[in-house]
Motif scaffolding. Sequence first.
Motif, PDB file in Angstrom:
ATOM      1  N   GLN A  83     -27.619  -3.511  32.155  1.00  0.00           N
ATOM      2  CA  GLN A  83     -26.965  -3.337  30.859  1.00  0.00           C
ATOM      3  C   GLN A  83     -27.938  -2.748  29.839  1.00  0.00           C
ATOM      4  N   ALA A  84     -29.189  -3.192  29.885  1.00  0.00           N
ATOM      5  CA  ALA A  84     -30.198  -2.644  28.973  1.00  0.00           C
ATOM      6  C   ALA A  84     -30.403  -1.156  29.248  1.00  0.00           C
ATOM      7  N   GLU A  85     -30.464  -0.774  30.525  1.00  0.00           N
ATOM      8  CA  GLU A  85     -30.595   0.641  30.876  1.00  0.00           C
ATOM      9  C   GLU A  85     -29.368   1.421  30.426  1.00  0.00           C
ATOM     10  N   LEU A  86     -28.190   0.834  30.621  1.00  0.00           N
ATOM     11  CA  LEU A  86     -26.941   1.474  30.221  1.00  0.00           C
ATOM     12  C   LEU A  86     -26.934   1.755  28.721  1.00  0.00           C
ATOM     13  N   ASP A  87     -27.400   0.790  27.933  1.00  0.00           N
ATOM     14  CA  ASP A  87     -27.433   0.978  26.477  1.00  0.00           C
ATOM     15  C   ASP A  87     -28.331   2.140  26.079  1.00  0.00           C
ATOM     16  N   VAL A  88     -29.479   2.267  26.746  1.00  0.00           N
ATOM     17  CA  VAL A  88     -30.394   3.371  26.460  1.00  0.00           C
ATOM     18  C   VAL A  88     -29.756   4.701  26.837  1.00  0.00           C
ATOM     19  N   ILE A  89     -29.149   4.760  28.019  1.00  0.00           N
ATOM     20  CA  ILE A  89     -28.532   6.001  28.490  1.00  0.00           C
ATOM     21  C   ILE A  89     -27.408   6.422  27.554  1.00  0.00           C
ATOM     22  N   GLU A  90     -26.552   5.472  27.179  1.00  0.00           N
ATOM     23  CA  GLU A  90     -25.428   5.794  26.300  1.00  0.00           C
ATOM     24  C   GLU A  90     -25.878   6.259  24.924  1.00  0.00           C
ATOM     25  N   SER A  91     -27.078   5.853  24.504  1.00  0.00           N
ATOM     26  CA  SER A  91     -27.550   6.265  23.183  1.00  0.00           C
ATOM     27  C   SER A  91     -27.798   7.776  23.110  1.00  0.00           C
ATOM     28  N   PHE A  92     -27.957   8.425  24.257  1.00  0.00           N
ATOM     29  CA  PHE A  92     -28.196   9.872  24.278  1.00  0.00           C
ATOM     30  C   PHE A  92     -26.924  10.693  24.473  1.00  0.00           C
ATOM     31  N   LEU A  93     -25.847  10.035  24.873  1.00  0.00           N
ATOM     32  CA  LEU A  93     -24.586  10.755  25.071  1.00  0.00           C
ATOM     33  C   LEU A  93     -23.949  11.093  23.734  1.00  0.00           C
ATOM     34  N   PRO A  94     -23.282  12.247  23.654  1.00  0.00           N
ATOM     35  CA  PRO A  94     -22.548  12.553  22.423  1.00  0.00           C
ATOM     36  C   PRO A  94     -21.416  11.549  22.252  1.00  0.00           C
ATOM     37  N   ARG A  95     -20.952  11.397  21.023  1.00  0.00           N
ATOM     38  CA  ARG A  95     -19.863  10.464  20.746  1.00  0.00           C
ATOM     39  C   ARG A  95     -18.659  10.849  21.588  1.00  0.00           C
ATOM     40  N   GLN A  96     -18.122   9.871  22.289  1.00  0.00           N
ATOM     41  CA  GLN A  96     -16.973  10.107  23.150  1.00  0.00           C
ATOM     42  C   GLN A  96     -15.689  10.105  22.331  1.00  0.00           C
ATOM     43  N   MET A  97     -14.719  10.885  22.782  1.00  0.00           N
ATOM     44  CA  MET A  97     -13.429  10.940  22.101  1.00  0.00           C
ATOM     45  C   MET A  97     -12.729   9.598  22.251  1.00  0.00           C
TER      46      MET A  97
END
Length: 150
Positions: A83-97
Motif C-alpha cells: 500500500q505504501a508503494e501504491l501511494d507513491v506510484i499513484e502520486s505520479f499519475l495524472p489525475r484520473q477522470m
Amino acid sequence: MIRDDIKAAQIEAMKGGDKERLAAVRLILAKLKDRDIELRTASQVPEDDAVVVDVLQKMVKQRRESITMYEQGGRAELAAKEQAELDVIESFLPRQMSEDETKAAIEAIKAEVGAASVKDMGRVMALLKERHGTVIDMSKASGLVKAALA
C-alpha cells in the motif's frame, strides 16, 4: 514531464532520508528503464509521458492485486508495504477522470461512432483508450462501456 518529476522525487527522497519512498521511486525508475530497453527495437515509439503512465498504471494494478492476496492470506505487514508503494506510484499519475466524466466521454464516443449494441464495444473502447487512456482506468471503463451499450 512525469519522468522528470520521478527523478526529482528520487533526489528529494535521498536528501530527506526517506528510505521507503526512495525504494518505491527506484522501483518505478527500474520499470521505466526496462520499458525503454523494450522500446529500442520498436518501429514507432509512443510519447514519453504515455509510456510512463502506462508503466505506472501496470504497477498500480500489480500492487492492488498483491494487496488483495496478502490481505486474504493474513499478511497485513506485506499488504501495508504494498500500500505504501501504491501511494507513491499513484502520486505520479495524472489525475484520473471521475466516474461521471468517464460516462460523459463514453456517451460522446458512443454517439460519434453510432454504437448501439455490445458488438460495438471494441470500437468505443479503442477510441476511449486513444483519447483518454492516460487519465482513465481502462478496467473500470470497460464495465461502464458494457453498461452503456447494453
